[in-house]
Design an enzyme around this catalytic site. Structure first.
Site, short mmCIF file in Angstrom:
data_model
loop_
_atom_site.label_atom_id
_atom_site.label_comp_id
_atom_site.label_asym_id
_atom_site.label_seq_id
_atom_site.Cartn_x
_atom_site.Cartn_y
_atom_site.Cartn_z
N ASP A 1 0.84 -1.37 0.54
CA ASP A 1 0.03 -0.20 0.23
C ASP A 1 0.74 1.37 -0.06
OD1 ASP A 1 -2.65 -1.42 0.49
OD2 ASP A 1 -3.22 -1.31 1.97
N ASP B 1 -4.18 -2.89 4.60
CA ASP B 1 -4.73 -2.62 6.41
C ASP B 1 -6.35 -2.19 6.58
OD1 ASP B 1 -5.25 -0.65 4.72
OD2 ASP B 1 -3.65 1.07 5.49
N ASP C 1 -9.41 -5.33 1.78
CA ASP C 1 -8.11 -5.48 1.50
C ASP C 1 -7.97 -7.77 1.93
OD1 ASP C 1 -6.59 -3.73 0.78
OD2 ASP C 1 -5.61 -2.85 1.81
#
Length: 963
Positions: A399, A701, A705
């Site tokens: 990310d 997070d 996801d």
């Protein structure tokens, strides 16, 4: 377990309904001790309401407000935190902890270690040896052999049990660490974060998307709340929770929306707690490497068994043929029985030495050691296998926000009324406020303060505190810097409906009910998506003007400009709703008026660029997958060193359109994927794993996801920004949300893999030599130079102590300068085979020479010549292993002494092996079948072992293929 859970839930619900159906409830009577404590409802009554989803009973008690009053709490301000009242509450309702399974005692592990088949066979040998020995030679002389084997068995058992026991304690600590969940509660009117363990009935908990429901409770207020109860019921369809169905159960997850919840039942009284009590704990699954090594151990064990049988036949054949020649085949003395027993014990011990039971132990030790050390390095390993898999990782999909960047966000630029302004200081912000038309400021503040997942509260010090995600915090901070008042602005209108932000829509919307009865919708999200939904904008005078192509082009240019400066951009818009609009309808997708575009600065974390460079040198590709604008993503990726000249940056929507043939060409080149949905991330990971056979690590997070984290070989969840759902799906939790920690995890993973390879190399060498020496000697001379007790001691050195010494080597920087093993890499490499055969050949030649020429070489004669020679052979053999252990510290490097003195475990094992060997030879002769040696013979034994080190260096110079 899932099915057991589901059945248990359904049975308990049915039972409750049946009981309620049988007896029409008479008036509820409050128990005296509950009244005395100042409450009007007991824990069992509360439990039956929530667990039984009993709406009738809830109405009898006056609904959620009535329950709150009976619990002496306020649905708005929460609990009063006075010490005595909290204690009373705890005494009546209990604490939010589940009864832990008892720690297994050390003696349980001793008992388990004793279950080993080979040890049981040896114990029988020892028993028979004792009986025959004492009968023949009397006590204590006849008991020496038997007691020697017993002592060796006990030593092996206690060392194995100690290591297993310590490891179980370590896992218990890790389990505690996993359960440290923080929740947001309101107490005394202040929002604060507390541990899940400190929750009490009457607490008001704030839940948001991705949170785990921490206890059983009732819905007070909230928006679009969907609860995933699959962990309890096995039903994958989410449940809508609202005023009509206000029941929330512990252990379930918030799939969408947000709410305030009143805690009613905690700990073992919750439905989750009751189920936890009925389910036995599942054991740890074996890791892939353990499975692989168990296979290796089985094959080696079978080879050992074959050699053992042959050895027994050869040794016994000598005795039987002698008796046959003497015509005494049918008359057996006690001495003959003892000799046969000794042969059998040697055969069994060959199996013991051959079976490398230390392999799984080495894996477990190494992983447990790595887990503990990684905890200090801010990585919590939830799944043991992830440790070793991370060492093979070839790709990391990371990310951007919070992992590569610091997640400390501030609004630094805005575009309001078509003009760009810097707002990176309080002076600039207040100046901006005075320059803007009053109606624009009013609309802007209304949009920011109402359309937010954050909140501005007064903390215990009387200061303003902003709660929410870093993005929300940055925008709320900006609104307050231009003179906004959160509470006052919120009081002007009423929120009628909320559509929370999610990664698919990339925007959040809120519907406000105005004072005059009309409705206004506010929308906020990814700039180009929200701007595309606008057909009007507010001009410099504050008037609403149609958005023509030229202005839209100019605004899109501003978004790109912000993005090129690595700013995160958000667009705020609103729409007046037509008369007759019903709140049941979906909020419109188009027809909005653009209020402002804000640029948020999120600086790159220090050390990220260096970490990405380390990954590159280690053959690991880093890819950035983000929901941000492509230009922002590219700017940050260049700053981090992820995006190179020949790399490709692509947007999620474009990626989705590609055919399979196009993806085959594109996927290896993709370094940045912007504006990606969770499905895009999942698809990318799937292609990398299946089509390109990569070992993929993924960071995540958010709740969305979870699919990608599941799909990946290693899921890495963020400990600070991560939701509970993401953490549940992950293998490793990065506690400080830092990309550099991910590199540390990879380094440890490689260290685990290499350490186990070193140990396997060391152990296989001992196996090969011990088998060959005893087998060849039995075949050619009719007796075995290494007795059962001696072989057990060698087994101890190489299995348990060797595992301890080599499996706990800390990682070095050179690990990150070699290519990853990947999915198809061989575990036992050519380099290892070369080292094993080179060292085995040397050791076998030494042993064979000592056996055939030893008496001449050392000038031995007389009645004790055989036992002295066998002691020298045993001593030399052990010292060969001691020095081979040092040589095994590096498989390819010549300098094996570097850092050795800093590894205390290694030095401790080495020195204790030498000390115990000295004691065994000099003082335990009766038990170990040894005799004290002269200093010259000791020197010769040590030197023979030491020569193995230069031999190992020469062997390492022989070139072999790397695979």
């Amino acid at each position: 377990n899932q099915e057991k859970l589901r059945v248990a839930v359904l049975v308990s619900k049915a039972a409750l309904q049946f009981i309620h159906g049988l007896k029409l409830r008479s008036e509820y009577v409050v128990p005296e001790e509950v009244k005395a404590a100042g409450f009007q409802i007991c824990a069992d009554e509360l439990g039956s309401i929530v667990e039984g989803h009993d709406s009738k009973k809830l109405i009898i008690h006056g609904g959620v407000a009535g329950i709150a009053a009976k619990l002496a709490t306020s649905p708005t301000d929460g609990l009063d935190t006075a010490e005595d009242s909290m204690q009373r509450r705890q005494d009546i309702y209990g604490i939010n902890k589940f009864t832990e399974s008892e720690t297994r005692s050390f003696w349980v592990f001793v008992w388990e270690a004793l279950q080993d088949t080979t040890l049981i066979i040896l114990a029988i040998c020892a028993f028979v040896s004792l009986v025959v020995g004492i009968t023949m030679e009397g006590w204590p002389k006849g008991a020496h052999d038997g007691l020697g084997i017993v002592a060796s068995i006990l030593l092996v058992v206690f060392v194995t049990a100690t290591s297993d026991y310590r490891q179980s304690l370590q896992f218990k600590d890790l389990d505690k660490e996993k359960r440290k969940i923080q929740v947001q509660v309101t107490r005394k009117g202040f929002r604060q974060r507390i541990s899940i363990y400190d929750l009490l009935p009457g607490d008001v908990v704030n839940l948001a998307i991705g949170d785990q429901v921490p206890a059983d409770g009732l819905f007070i207020s909230g928006f679009s709340l969907l609860i995933n109860e699959s962990s309890l019921t096995g039903e994958s369809e989410p449940v809508v929770v609202n005023e009509e169905n206000p029941f929330l159960l512990s252990g379930t997850k918030v799939q969408d929306g947000s709410c305030k919840m009143l805690v009613t039942t905690v700990g073992m009284r919750t439905q989750w707690g009751k189920l936890m009590a009925t389910l036995s704990e599942g054991g740890d699954d074996e890791t892939p490497l353990q499975v692989k090594l168990n296979g290796v151990a089985t094959i080696i064990g079978q080879i050992g068994l074959f050699f053992a049988v042959i050895t027994f036949i050869v040794l016994s054949q000598g005795l039987i043929s002698k008796k046959y020649h003497d015509g005494l085949l049918l008359s057996w003395s006690g001495d003959d029985a003892l000799a046969m027993l000794e042969h059998f014990a040697i055969a069994v011990t060959i199996v013991v030495v051959a079976v490398p039971e230390g392999l799984p132990l080495a894996v477990t030790l190494s992983l447990a050691f790595a887990m503990k050390k990684m905890m200090n390095d801010k990585a919590l390993v939830r799944n043991l296998a992830a440790c070793e898999t991370m060492g093979s990782a070839t790709t990391i999909c990371s990310d951007k926000t919070g992992t590569l960047t610091t997640n400390h966000m501030t609004v630094v630029k805005t575009c309001i009324c078509g003009n760009i302004r810097e707002v990176n200081s309080p002076q600039n912000a207040s100046k901006l406020c005075s320059e803007l038309p009053e109606n624009v400021v009013r609309t802007l503040l209304e949009s920011i303060f109402n359309n937010t997942g954050g909140e501005v509260v007064i903390n215990q010090d009387g200061k303003h505190q902003i709660l929410g995600t870093p993005t929300e915090t940055a925008i709320l901070e900006f609104a307050m810097s231009i003179g906004g008042n959160f509470k006052a602005k919120r009081a002007e209108t009423k929120i009628a409906k909320v559509e929370p932000f999610n990664s698919t829509k990339k925007r959040m919307c809120v519907l406000l009910e105005l004072a005059d009865g009309g409705y206004r919708a506010h929308c906020k999200g990814a700039s180009e998506i929200v701007l595309a939904a606008c057909d009007k904008f507010i001009d410099e005078t504050g008037a609403v003007t149609p958005l023509d192509k030229a202005t839209a082009g100019k605004l899109n240019g501003i978004i790109d400009g912000f993005a090129h400066e690595a700013l995160r951009t958000l667009c705020l818009a609103y729409r007046e709703m037509e008369e007759g609009f019903s709140i049941e309808e979906q909020l419109p997708q188009q027809g909005y008026t653009c209020i402002a575009i804000v640029g948020i600065k999120d600086p790159v974390r220090p050390g990220v660029r260096e970490s990405v460079a380390i990954c590159r040198s280690a053959g690991v590709t880093v890819r950035m997958v983000t929901g941000d604008n492509i230009n922002t993503a590219k700017a940050i990726a260049r700053e981090c060193g992820i995006l190179t000249e020949d790399g490709l940056a692509i947007e999620g929507p474009d990626f989705r359109e590609k055919t399979l043939e196009e993806l085959l060409v594109l996927v290896p080149k993709i370094q940045v994927m912007a504006r990606s949905s969770p499905l895009d991330k999942h698809t990318l990971v799937k292609h990398l794993r299946t089509t390109f056979n990569e070992v993929v690590a993924v960071t995540g997070d958010g709740t969305n996801d979870a699919p990608a984290l599941h799909e990946a070989d290693i899921g890495l969840a963020m400990g600070i920004a991560g939701t509970e759902v993401a953490k549940e799906s992950a293998d490793v939790i990065i506690l400080d949300d830092n990309f550099s920690t991910i590199v540390t995890v990879a380094r440890w993973g490689r260290s685990v893999y290499v350490n186990i390879q070193k140990f396997v190399q060391f152990q296989l060498t001992v196996n090969v030599v011990a088998l060959l020496v005893n087998f060849s000697s039995a075949c050619f001379t009719g007796n075995a130079p290494l007795t059962a007790v001696q072989l057990l001691w060698v087994n101890m050195i190489m299995d348990t102590l060797g595992a301890l010494a080599l499996a706990t080597e800390p990682p070095n920087d050179d690990l990150m300068k070699r290519e990853p093993v990947g999915r198809t890499g061989k575990f036992i490499t050519n380099v290892m085979w070369r080292n094993i055969f080179g060292q085995s050949l040397y050791q076998f030649v030494v042993m064979w020479y000592l056996q055939t020429q030893g008496k001449t070489f050392f000038g031995l004669g007389g009645s004790d010549a055989d036992i002295v020679l066998n002691t020298i052979i045993f001593n030399s053999f052990v010292f060969c292993q001691v020095f081979n252990e040092i040589s095994s510290r590096e498989m390819e490097k010549l300098n094996v002494l570097k850092g050795m003195l800093k590894n205390y475990v290694f030095m401790c094992v080495l020195s204790s092996t030498v000390v115990f060997q000295f004691i065994m030879v000099q003082f335990l002769g009766e038990f170990a079948n040894t005799t004290p040696l002269t200093s010259l013979q000791w020197l010769a034994s040590v030197l023979l072992g030491l020569v193995g080190m230069p031999i190992a260096v020469v062997v390492k110079l022989i070139p072999v293929g790397s695979s």
